[in-house]
Design an enzyme around this catalytic site. Structure first.
Site, mmCIF file in Angstrom:
data_model
loop_
_atom_site.group_PDB
_atom_site.id
_atom_site.type_symbol
_atom_site.label_atom_id
_atom_site.label_comp_id
_atom_site.label_asym_id
_atom_site.label_seq_id
_atom_site.Cartn_x
_atom_site.Cartn_y
_atom_site.Cartn_z
ATOM 1 N N ARG A 5 -2.473 7.211 -5.944
ATOM 2 C CA ARG A 5 -2.695 6.978 -4.734
ATOM 3 C C ARG A 5 -4.636 7.172 -4.450
ATOM 4 O O ARG A 5 -4.971 7.774 -5.213
ATOM 5 C CB ARG A 5 -2.309 8.297 -3.834
ATOM 6 C CG ARG A 5 -0.971 8.357 -3.777
ATOM 7 C CD ARG A 5 -0.128 9.574 -2.912
ATOM 8 N NE ARG A 5 -0.821 9.647 -1.621
ATOM 9 C CZ ARG A 5 -1.424 10.685 -1.000
ATOM 10 N NH1 ARG A 5 -1.404 11.775 -1.690
ATOM 11 N NH2 ARG A 5 -1.641 10.455 0.304
ATOM 12 N N GLU A 17 -0.594 -8.417 5.599
ATOM 13 C CA GLU A 17 -0.001 -8.463 6.912
ATOM 14 C C GLU A 17 -1.388 -8.462 7.873
ATOM 15 O O GLU A 17 -1.121 -8.768 9.157
ATOM 16 C CB GLU A 17 0.943 -7.459 7.228
ATOM 17 C CG GLU A 17 0.312 -6.070 7.291
ATOM 18 C CD GLU A 17 0.111 -5.558 5.921
ATOM 19 O OE1 GLU A 17 0.246 -6.040 4.767
ATOM 20 O OE2 GLU A 17 -0.111 -4.107 5.795
ATOM 21 N N CYS A 42 0.916 -1.283 0.088
ATOM 22 C CA CYS A 42 0.043 0.207 -0.054
ATOM 23 C C CYS A 42 1.045 1.155 0.006
ATOM 24 O O CYS A 42 1.384 1.709 -1.202
ATOM 25 C CB CYS A 42 -0.826 -0.235 1.371
ATOM 26 S SG CYS A 42 -2.501 0.934 0.850
ATOM 27 N N HIS A 58 -3.084 -5.237 1.839
ATOM 28 C CA HIS A 58 -2.329 -5.410 3.227
ATOM 29 C C HIS A 58 -2.415 -7.020 3.425
ATOM 30 O O HIS A 58 -3.447 -7.514 4.389
ATOM 31 C CB HIS A 58 -3.109 -4.822 4.092
ATOM 32 C CG HIS A 58 -2.990 -3.308 4.123
ATOM 33 N ND1 HIS A 58 -1.706 -2.450 4.837
ATOM 34 C CD2 HIS A 58 -3.593 -2.198 3.416
ATOM 35 C CE1 HIS A 58 -1.892 -1.405 4.586
ATOM 36 N NE2 HIS A 58 -2.997 -1.022 3.635
#
Ligand code: GLN
Length: 194
Positions: free
Chosen positions: A111, A179, A82, A177
């Site tokens: 973005r 994670e 990201c 993401h």
């Protein structure tokens, strides 16, 4: 997955703790990186999600920008999620006027590309090179990759063609993401380049 080599997570800002947790879970010696001398001790680096404008300012304030650019140019494996993908991109659309990136990935990212209504969402993705189930991906004010140079490969798309994951040699970037969803295959892909 034990590589025997130490890796770093850029810990200026953002969700670096989650990445340290994923890497520790994979049995990897992973440390936060905030100083240039800490960068000297790692063989690879994860750049977390967060806010690319802030990460950019802090990397300059901490004297990390030039050492990071040198290591990337020298071929260090780096995985950016990201805001981390934005930091790795050579070109950024909808950046702040004074915003800089580290660069390395020959791509143009935009973005906050999904707009207000789709600020955050989750979806399942097929990823080039992954066996097993699709990736469950969480997007949070995410960028997309609008243009790729010849050396960069799109490895995942949404909505029939918007590129959200890219690989170029030792550099890997995802708009989303892994994670935070228990997905470890991107981290393993990064670690395989060490
Ligand atoms: N919108 C953020 C930026 O421009 C990225 C968001 C994220 O990392 N989840 O840096």
């Amino acid at each position: 997955m034990v590589t025997g080599r130490r890796v770093g997570v850029l810990a200026l800002q953002g969700d670096f703790r989650e990445h340290l947790g994923v890497l520790a879970g994979l049995g990897v010696d992973a440390v936060p990186v905030r100083r240039a001398r800490e960068l000297d001790d790692v063989a690879g680096l994860v750049i977390p999600g967060g806010e690319s404008t802030v990460m950019d300012k802090l990397s300059r304030a901490f004297g990390l920008r030039d050492p990071l650019r040198q290591r990337i140019a020298a071929g260090m494996p780096v995985y950016g999620t990201c805001a981390g993908l934005i930091m790795l991109a050579d070109r950024v659309l909808d950046a702040l006027p004074d915003q800089q990136t580290l660069g390395g990935l020959d791509v143009t990212v935009r973005r906050n590309a999904f707009g207000n209504q789709l600020d955050s969402f989750e979806t399942d993705l097929a990823v080039v090179g992954f066996d097993g189930p699709p990736v469950h991906a969480a997007f949070i004010r995410a960028p997309i990759v609008e243009q790729l140079g010849p050396a960069a490969e799109a490895i995942a798309t949404v909505d029939g063609g918007r590129v959200v994951a890219v690989q170029q040699g030792n550099l890997l970037g995802t708009s989303f993401h892994p994670e935070i969803t228990g997905e470890t295959r991107f981290h393993e892909r990064f670690l395989s380049r060490l």
